[in-house]
Design a protein around this motif. Structure first.
Motif, PDB file in Angstrom:
ATOM      1  N   THR A  10     -29.987  27.001   7.923  1.00 27.57           N
ATOM      2  CA  THR A  10     -28.985  27.237   6.884  1.00 27.57           C
ATOM      3  C   THR A  10     -27.689  26.525   7.231  1.00 27.57           C
ATOM      4  N   GLN A  11     -27.282  26.596   8.480  1.00 22.64           N
ATOM      5  CA  GLN A  11     -26.055  25.929   8.916  1.00 22.64           C
ATOM      6  C   GLN A  11     -26.206  24.412   8.789  1.00 22.64           C
ATOM      7  N   ALA A  12     -27.357  23.884   9.146  1.00 17.16           N
ATOM      8  CA  ALA A  12     -27.588  22.437   9.046  1.00 17.16           C
ATOM      9  C   ALA A  12     -27.552  21.993   7.585  1.00 17.16           C
ATOM     10  N   ILE A  13     -28.143  22.787   6.701  1.00 18.37           N
ATOM     11  CA  ILE A  13     -28.126  22.459   5.267  1.00 18.37           C
ATOM     12  C   ILE A  13     -26.695  22.502   4.746  1.00 18.37           C
ATOM     13  N   LYS A  14     -25.928  23.486   5.168  1.00 19.65           N
ATOM     14  CA  LYS A  14     -24.531  23.591   4.745  1.00 19.65           C
ATOM     15  C   LYS A  14     -23.745  22.370   5.198  1.00 19.65           C
ATOM     16  N   GLU A  15     -23.940  21.961   6.433  1.00 17.14           N
ATOM     17  CA  GLU A  15     -23.242  20.786   6.950  1.00 17.14           C
ATOM     18  C   GLU A  15     -23.639  19.523   6.191  1.00 17.14           C
ATOM     19  N   GLN A  16     -24.927  19.391   5.895  1.00 13.95           N
ATOM     20  CA  GLN A  16     -25.390  18.227   5.135  1.00 13.95           C
ATOM     21  C   GLN A  16     -24.802  18.242   3.730  1.00 13.95           C
ATOM     22  N   SER A  17     -24.715  19.410   3.138  1.00 13.09           N
ATOM     23  CA  SER A  17     -24.150  19.545   1.798  1.00 13.09           C
ATOM     24  C   SER A  17     -22.678  19.154   1.797  1.00 13.09           C
ATOM     25  N   GLU A  18     -21.937  19.597   2.798  1.00 19.98           N
ATOM     26  CA  GLU A  18     -20.516  19.243   2.901  1.00 19.98           C
ATOM     27  C   GLU A  18     -20.348  17.743   3.087  1.00 19.98           C
ATOM     28  N   LYS A  19     -21.197  17.162   3.906  1.00 21.57           N
ATOM     29  CA  LYS A  19     -21.123  15.721   4.122  1.00 21.57           C
ATOM     30  C   LYS A  19     -21.436  14.969   2.833  1.00 21.57           C
ATOM     31  N   LEU A  20     -22.424  15.462   2.083  1.00 24.17           N
ATOM     32  CA  LEU A  20     -22.781  14.833   0.816  1.00 24.17           C
ATOM     33  C   LEU A  20     -21.622  14.925  -0.170  1.00 24.17           C
ATOM     34  N   SER A  91     -30.875   9.345   2.315  1.00 24.44           N
ATOM     35  CA  SER A  91     -30.664   9.145   3.752  1.00 24.44           C
ATOM     36  C   SER A  91     -30.107  10.405   4.399  1.00 24.44           C
ATOM     37  N   LEU A  92     -29.256  11.146   3.683  1.00 23.06           N
ATOM     38  CA  LEU A  92     -28.672  12.357   4.256  1.00 23.06           C
ATOM     39  C   LEU A  92     -29.641  13.531   4.268  1.00 23.06           C
ATOM     40  N   LEU A  93     -30.498  13.616   3.251  1.00 19.42           N
ATOM     41  CA  LEU A  93     -31.379  14.773   3.122  1.00 19.42           C
ATOM     42  C   LEU A  93     -32.813  14.469   3.528  1.00 19.42           C
TER      43      LEU A  93
END
Length: 103
Positions: A10-20, A91-93
């Motif tokens: 969940t934390q990794a998905i949140k970080e990826q979402s913020e980066k996106l 590339s991010l997801l």
């Protein structure tokens, strides 16, 4: 399943979402119509950042044509933003299919 693994994901998905979201703000795409008589620039959040009109298309006798050109240029810019979003998000997801989300 280990609940701590779920929290890590969940934390990794949140970080990826913020980066996106940051990436989306930096995207700029142009769309044009009428042989570039109308050019519109959008950001990755589909907000219009600018519009350029060739003086030749500003004719008060044919306002309908100018309106049509603006709509067509905006549509073209949206398509270009969507292509950039697909490219960056894959590339991010890790290649996740975003077509389910309308992208």
């Amino acid at each position: 399943m280990n609940p701590f693994d779920l929290l890590k994901n969940t934390q990794a998905i949140k970080e990826q979402s913020e980066k996106l979201q940051e990436e989306l703000a930096s995207i700029r795409a142009e769309g044009s119509s009428g042989g570039r008589m109308v050019t519109i620039t959008l950001n990755g959040k589909f907000e219009m950042m600018g519009i350029k009109l060739d003086p030749i298309c500003v004719d008060n006798r044919d306002v309908q044509m100018l309106e049509d050109l603006i709509v067509a240029a905006h549509k073209n810019a949206m398509e270009n933003v969507q292509e950039q979003i697909k490219s960056k998000s894959q590339s991010l997801l890790g290649g996740m299919d975003l077509s389910k989300f309308g992208l």
